[in-house]
Scaffold this motif. Structure first.
Motif, PDB file in Angstrom:
ATOM      1  N   PRO A 213      61.997  26.199  29.938  1.00  0.00           N
ATOM      2  CA  PRO A 213      62.179  25.043  29.981  1.00  0.00           C
ATOM      3  C   PRO A 213      62.575  24.748  28.229  1.00  0.00           C
ATOM      4  O   PRO A 213      62.131  25.065  27.666  1.00  0.00           O
ATOM      5  CB  PRO A 213      61.168  24.452  30.103  1.00  0.00           C
ATOM      6  N   ILE A 214      64.036  24.000  28.202  1.00  0.00           N
ATOM      7  CA  ILE A 214      64.536  23.740  26.830  1.00  0.00           C
ATOM      8  C   ILE A 214      63.473  22.460  26.725  1.00  0.00           C
ATOM      9  O   ILE A 214      62.814  22.170  25.056  1.00  0.00           O
ATOM     10  CB  ILE A 214      65.260  23.175  26.569  1.00  0.00           C
ATOM     11  N   LYS A 215      62.910  21.579  26.805  1.00  0.00           N
ATOM     12  CA  LYS A 215      61.805  20.826  27.427  1.00  0.00           C
ATOM     13  C   LYS A 215      61.249  20.560  28.677  1.00  0.00           C
ATOM     14  O   LYS A 215      61.652  19.834  29.597  1.00  0.00           O
ATOM     15  CB  LYS A 215      62.917  19.461  26.645  1.00  0.00           C
ATOM     16  N   PRO A 216      59.843  21.317  28.154  1.00  0.00           N
ATOM     17  CA  PRO A 216      58.547  20.952  29.560  1.00  0.00           C
ATOM     18  C   PRO A 216      58.522  20.171  30.695  1.00  0.00           C
ATOM     19  O   PRO A 216      59.023  19.201  29.775  1.00  0.00           O
ATOM     20  CB  PRO A 216      57.753  21.986  29.191  1.00  0.00           C
ATOM     21  N   ARG A 217      58.116  20.003  30.853  1.00  0.00           N
ATOM     22  CA  ARG A 217      57.644  18.835  32.090  1.00  0.00           C
ATOM     23  C   ARG A 217      56.377  17.641  31.465  1.00  0.00           C
ATOM     24  O   ARG A 217      55.795  18.891  30.982  1.00  0.00           O
ATOM     25  CB  ARG A 217      57.682  18.721  33.782  1.00  0.00           C
ATOM     26  N   THR A 218      56.546  17.006  31.479  1.00  0.00           N
ATOM     27  CA  THR A 218      55.069  15.638  31.159  1.00  0.00           C
ATOM     28  C   THR A 218      53.998  16.498  32.268  1.00  0.00           C
ATOM     29  O   THR A 218      54.862  16.556  32.770  1.00  0.00           O
ATOM     30  CB  THR A 218      55.842  14.735  30.946  1.00  0.00           C
ATOM     31  N   GLU A 219      52.974  15.928  31.863  1.00  0.00           N
ATOM     32  CA  GLU A 219      51.846  16.251  32.445  1.00  0.00           C
ATOM     33  C   GLU A 219      52.127  15.702  33.781  1.00  0.00           C
ATOM     34  O   GLU A 219      52.027  15.784  35.106  1.00  0.00           O
ATOM     35  CB  GLU A 219      50.676  16.078  31.805  1.00  0.00           C
ATOM     36  N   SER A 220      53.137  14.076  33.393  1.00  0.00           N
ATOM     37  CA  SER A 220      52.550  12.896  34.208  1.00  0.00           C
ATOM     38  C   SER A 220      54.733  13.599  35.348  1.00  0.00           C
ATOM     39  O   SER A 220      53.688  13.603  36.412  1.00  0.00           O
ATOM     40  CB  SER A 220      53.356  11.770  33.436  1.00  0.00           C
ATOM     41  N   GLU A 221      55.440  13.936  34.964  1.00  0.00           N
ATOM     42  CA  GLU A 221      56.031  14.402  35.822  1.00  0.00           C
ATOM     43  C   GLU A 221      55.837  15.784  36.760  1.00  0.00           C
ATOM     44  O   GLU A 221      56.415  15.092  37.903  1.00  0.00           O
ATOM     45  CB  GLU A 221      57.469  15.090  34.669  1.00  0.00           C
ATOM     46  N   GLN A 222      55.028  16.235  36.117  1.00  0.00           N
ATOM     47  CA  GLN A 222      54.952  17.510  36.723  1.00  0.00           C
ATOM     48  C   GLN A 222      53.535  17.561  37.920  1.00  0.00           C
ATOM     49  O   GLN A 222      53.751  18.098  39.160  1.00  0.00           O
ATOM     50  CB  GLN A 222      53.652  19.227  35.434  1.00  0.00           C
ATOM     51  N   GLN A 223      52.004  16.356  37.428  1.00  0.00           N
ATOM     52  CA  GLN A 223      52.423  15.756  38.771  1.00  0.00           C
ATOM     53  C   GLN A 223      52.749  15.053  40.163  1.00  0.00           C
ATOM     54  O   GLN A 223      52.920  15.441  40.910  1.00  0.00           O
ATOM     55  CB  GLN A 223      51.103  15.088  38.206  1.00  0.00           C
ATOM     56  N   LYS A 224      53.866  14.692  39.399  1.00  0.00           N
ATOM     57  CA  LYS A 224      54.424  13.832  40.125  1.00  0.00           C
ATOM     58  C   LYS A 224      55.306  15.034  41.431  1.00  0.00           C
ATOM     59  O   LYS A 224      55.477  15.150  42.894  1.00  0.00           O
ATOM     60  CB  LYS A 224      55.671  13.293  39.745  1.00  0.00           C
ATOM     61  N   VAL A 225      55.648  15.959  40.731  1.00  0.00           N
ATOM     62  CA  VAL A 225      56.807  16.744  41.725  1.00  0.00           C
ATOM     63  C   VAL A 225      55.358  17.727  42.611  1.00  0.00           C
ATOM     64  O   VAL A 225      55.729  17.945  43.416  1.00  0.00           O
ATOM     65  CB  VAL A 225      57.041  17.702  41.069  1.00  0.00           C
ATOM     66  N   LEU A 226      53.958  18.160  41.575  1.00  0.00           N
ATOM     67  CA  LEU A 226      53.003  18.840  42.399  1.00  0.00           C
ATOM     68  C   LEU A 226      52.696  18.088  44.107  1.00  0.00           C
ATOM     69  O   LEU A 226      52.260  18.243  45.044  1.00  0.00           O
ATOM     70  CB  LEU A 226      51.727  19.407  41.917  1.00  0.00           C
ATOM     71  N   ASN A 227      52.500  16.762  43.757  1.00  0.00           N
ATOM     72  CA  ASN A 227      52.263  15.610  44.004  1.00  0.00           C
ATOM     73  C   ASN A 227      52.850  15.516  45.144  1.00  0.00           C
ATOM     74  O   ASN A 227      52.532  15.433  46.948  1.00  0.00           O
ATOM     75  CB  ASN A 227      51.557  14.342  43.905  1.00  0.00           C
ATOM     76  N   ARG A 228      53.970  15.200  45.820  1.00  0.00           N
ATOM     77  CA  ARG A 228      55.184  15.555  46.634  1.00  0.00           C
ATOM     78  C   ARG A 228      55.123  16.566  47.298  1.00  0.00           C
ATOM     79  O   ARG A 228      55.270  17.152  48.468  1.00  0.00           O
ATOM     80  CB  ARG A 228      56.755  15.249  45.306  1.00  0.00           C
ATOM     81  N   LEU A 229      54.997  17.816  46.387  1.00  0.00           N
ATOM     82  CA  LEU A 229      54.710  18.996  47.387  1.00  0.00           C
ATOM     83  C   LEU A 229      53.703  19.547  48.513  1.00  0.00           C
ATOM     84  O   LEU A 229      53.345  19.819  48.877  1.00  0.00           O
ATOM     85  CB  LEU A 229      55.008  20.186  46.516  1.00  0.00           C
TER      86      LEU A 229
END
Length: 105
Positions: A14-30
């Motif tokens: 990634p050019i700009k990795p997801r923040t921990e918050s963004e990553q956690q939101k995606v993981l929670n959705r999945l």
């Protein structure tokens, strides 16, 4: 993060990795979607009414698409934007279009 697709595996970083918050939101959705899939498996095992199963499958499809759109938005704002600014826009746009075609099937 520039996502990989089963048919278009680029292994790019990634050019700009997801923040921990963004990553956690995606993981929670999945994880929520994963729970819904297990729920449908149980519905099939319990021989539940077909329409009830189909309604739940529709909800999963919607949740996956919405999560995909969230990842797509991040990709466009960061990865594609960066590629355009550095002169690699055509390649990045072509890659994105191929994924979007598969995503819309």
């Amino acid at each position: 993060m520039c996502e990989e697709h089963e048919l278009i595996s680029t292994n790019k970083k990634p050019i700009k990795p997801r923040t921990e918050s963004e990553q956690q939101k995606v993981l929670n959705r999945l994880k929520r979607i994963e729970g819904q899939v297990r729920g449908i498996q149980k519905m099939v095992e319990d021989d539940r009414y077909c329409i009830d199963i189909l309604v739940q499958m529709s909800a999963i499809n919607s949740a996956l698409k919405n999560t995909g759109f969230q990842i797509l938005e991040k990709h466009m704002h960061h990865c594609v934007s960066h590629a355009i600014q550095t002169g690699d826009g055509e390649e990045s746009i072509d890659e994105l279009m191929k994924v979007m075609q598969q995503f819309s099937k």
